[in-house]
Write an enzyme that holds these catalytic residues in place. Structure first.
Site, PDB file in Angstrom:
ATOM      1  CE1 TYR A 142      -2.294   3.243   2.674  1.00 25.68           C
ATOM      2  CE2 TYR A 142      -3.602   2.646   0.759  1.00 25.68           C
ATOM      3  CZ  TYR A 142      -3.336   3.502   1.808  1.00 25.68           C
ATOM      4  OH  TYR A 142      -4.115   4.628   1.980  1.00 25.68           O
ATOM      5  CG  ASP A 237       5.897   3.501   0.378  1.00 27.76           C
ATOM      6  OD1 ASP A 237       4.685   3.444   0.076  1.00 27.76           O
ATOM      7  OD2 ASP A 237       6.299   4.071   1.408  1.00 27.76           O
ATOM      8  CE  LYS A 270       2.809   4.676   7.910  1.00 22.46           C
ATOM      9  NZ  LYS A 270       1.449   4.723   8.445  1.00 22.46           N
TER      10      LYS A 270
HETATM   11  P1  KE4 Z   1      -0.469   8.365   4.595  1.00 27.57           P
HETATM   12  O1  KE4 Z   1      -1.070   9.075   3.384  1.00 27.57           O
HETATM   13  O2  KE4 Z   1      -1.518   7.546   5.346  1.00 27.57           O
HETATM   14  O3  KE4 Z   1       0.324   9.319   5.507  1.00 27.57           O
HETATM   15  O4  KE4 Z   1       0.623   7.337   4.054  1.00 27.57           O
HETATM   16  C1  KE4 Z   1       0.243   6.377   3.109  1.00 27.57           C
HETATM   17  C2  KE4 Z   1       1.202   5.198   3.172  1.00 27.57           C
HETATM   18  C3  KE4 Z   1       2.187   5.095   2.208  1.00 27.57           C
HETATM   19  N1  KE4 Z   1       3.081   4.077   2.223  1.00 27.57           N
HETATM   20  C4  KE4 Z   1       3.035   3.133   3.198  1.00 27.57           C
HETATM   21  C5  KE4 Z   1       4.030   2.014   3.181  1.00 27.57           C
HETATM   22  C6  KE4 Z   1       2.054   3.199   4.221  1.00 27.57           C
HETATM   23  O5  KE4 Z   1       2.012   2.235   5.176  1.00 27.57           O
HETATM   24  C7  KE4 Z   1       1.120   4.255   4.221  1.00 27.57           C
HETATM   25  C8  KE4 Z   1       0.019   4.375   5.255  1.00 27.57           C
HETATM   26  N2  KE4 Z   1      -0.052   3.303   6.204  1.00 27.57           N
HETATM   27  C9  KE4 Z   1      -1.344   3.054   6.789  1.00 27.57           C
HETATM   28  C10 KE4 Z   1      -1.222   1.833   7.709  1.00 27.57           C
HETATM   29  N3  KE4 Z   1      -1.003   0.660   7.009  1.00 27.57           N
HETATM   30  C11 KE4 Z   1      -1.849   4.237   7.532  1.00 27.57           C
HETATM   31  C12 KE4 Z   1      -3.052   3.957   8.403  1.00 27.57           C
HETATM   32  C13 KE4 Z   1      -4.321   4.465   7.775  1.00 27.57           C
HETATM   33  O6  KE4 Z   1      -4.501   4.347   6.532  1.00 27.57           O
HETATM   34  O7  KE4 Z   1      -5.174   4.961   8.549  1.00 27.57           O
END
Ligand code: KE4
Length: 429
Positions: A142, A237, A270
């Site tokens: 993701y 990523d 993060k």
């Molecule tokens: P954000 O747009 O949520 O800040 O980041 C997206 C993203 C991009 N790349 C990786 C590897 C990620 O894990 C994420 C976001 N992770 C999720 C948890 N698996 C955030 C939690 C959520 O969607 O509420």
């Protein structure tokens, strides 16, 4: 006293699903989400005053634990100087310099407000820099919710993806090829057929969105070779793994195992925001020259490099860069995983777990899965029962079997021991 149930009912009247991000709704495990009232160190308290040991850590950012004094002080001081200017600040230079000092493959970075924005921008930059449109991503990885990345595998190997979400027109994902993680034959065939058309390959080097799946070393080595051979950019990523599995991110681990290894573009989030909205993408100065205002690839943001978020991220990076930080964090995470595996073994339950630095994952399966299909074949009902058994015993795990877990510097031996004890009790029922 406001109860979680009452708050959830009220939330659902004004916010879709009662949450501002779907995974928080507990749909994958059932039950009522906990409305968090406050947090300190390794602990959360919900609206009913119940305390939990926190292994979600805001999905990764809270590597120091909640309320670290140096971070709070930096945020409060920055806030009193001004919340946002829409103009450059010295703090953005300092954060960029700190990231670059820790990640040798990155010569320049651009700060943005979310991982989605960073991943989306990295793809646009790769397409602009190569003049190519196609990209490869992997099933189970993701990278945020930009349209081009909301795509699932096509019917066959080289067929292009289909949208995973309504509202994404098929033509938007027509250039995105989805492969199985760690599947060498598929990778070779995809490059043989499309190599010269590929702008980039985007991968989670340790897939935290499949709970915890490592890229096998021979696979990663071959991926790097194929990208170089065909002129496609390798995009790591590291939104989840960056500054979390090691100070230099997952790429520093692969560089140790594969001489000369480095990705072309890196995406961060993060931890570098320390819990505030901040993410980044970085690469060589030469590729970054393509970005506006220097070059033709447009990318922008009102709150990019926000001074309060930047102060939070900088204070966080300064703490995790201190000698011994990651050794201590990794030892704690390993103790947790060993304890959970020991409890499962004593209970005769099929269970496997893995960890790196402050990130861990576990599966109700004898063997660690190597790809998405194997992860999703694990026992979801068993996971849901375990999740609630732990929640009832004051342990807050990620409410979905495809999510990773996170340990912070604030978790102490008592927290780890209490978590292992809760695991033993939950396995007994
Ligand atoms: P954000 O747009 O949520 O800040 O980041 C997206 C993203 C991009 N790349 C990786 C590897 C990620 O894990 C994420 C976001 N992770 C999720 C948890 N698996 C955030 C939690 C959520 O969607 O509420």
């Amino acid at each position: 006293m406001k109860t979680n149930t009452a708050l959830f009912e009220r939330a659902q009247r004004v916010i879709p699903g009662g949450v501002n991000s779907p995974v928080r709704a507990f749909r994958a495990v059932g039950g009522t989400p906990r409305f968090i009232a406050r947090a300190q160190g390794a602990h959360l308290w919900d609206a009913e005053g119940t305390r939990y040991i926190d292994y979600v850590g805001s999905w990764g950012p809270m590597i120091l634990g909640h309320g670290h004094p140096a971070v709070l002080d930096a945020v409060q001081q920055a806030a009193t100087r001004g919340l946002s200017f829409g103009a450059p600040t010295e703090a953005e230079i300092e954060l960029a310099e700190a990231i670059i000092a820790l990640v040798p493959s990155v010569e320049q970075v651009r700060l943005v407000s979310s991982g989605t924005e960073a991943a989306m921008s990295a793809i646009r930059l790769a397409r602009g820099a190569t003049g190519r449109s196609k990209l490869i991503k992997f099933e189970g990885c993701y990278h945020g919710h930009a349209d081009a990345l909301l795509v699932k595998a096509g019917s066959g190997l080289a067929t292009f993806g289909h949208p995973t979400s309504a509202g994404v027109p098929p033509e938007v994902v027509q250039h995105t090829l989805v492969l199985a993680y760690n599947h060498l034959a598929q990778l070779e065939a995809a490059f043989a057929e499309h190599g010269r058309e590929l702008a980039c390959v985007m991968i989670e080097p340790i897939a935290g969105n499949m709970n915890f799946v490592r890229t096998q070393l021979p696979y990663m080595k071959r991926l790097r070779e194929l990208c170089t051979q065909h002129g496609a950019l390798l995009v790591f990523d590291e939104v989840m793994t960056g500054f979390r599995v090691a100070l230099g991110g997952a790429q520093s681990l692969y560089a140790k195992a594969i001489p000369g290894f480095a990705p072309d573009i890196s995406v961060f989030g993060k931890v570098i925001g320390g819990g505030m909205p901040l993410a980044a993408f970085g690469t060589s100065r030469d590729i970054m020259r393509q970005l506006a205002p220097l070059g033709p690839v447009y990318q922008a943001g009102t709150l990019s490099g926000n001074p309060v978020a930047t102060a939070c991220g900088l204070a966080t990076l300064r703490e995790i860069a201190k000698p011994g930080f990651f050794a201590a964090l990794a030892a704690k995470t390993q103790a947790l995983v060993d304890g959970m595996c020991g409890a499962a073994r004593d209970a005769g339950i099929a269970f496997s777990a893995d960890c790196e630095g402050g990130m861990f994952g576990f599966f109700f399966a004898e063997q660690l899965p190597q790809h998405y299909g194997a992860v999703m074949a694990t026992d979801a009902a068993r996971f849901a029962r375990f999740f609630h058994g732990m929640l009832e015993r004051g342990v807050y795990l990620a409410p979905a079997l495809y999510e990773a877990g996170f340990v912070s510097a604030a978790h102490d031996d008592a927290d780890i021991a209490a978590t292992v004890a809760a695991t033993r009790e939950t396995f007994r029922v």
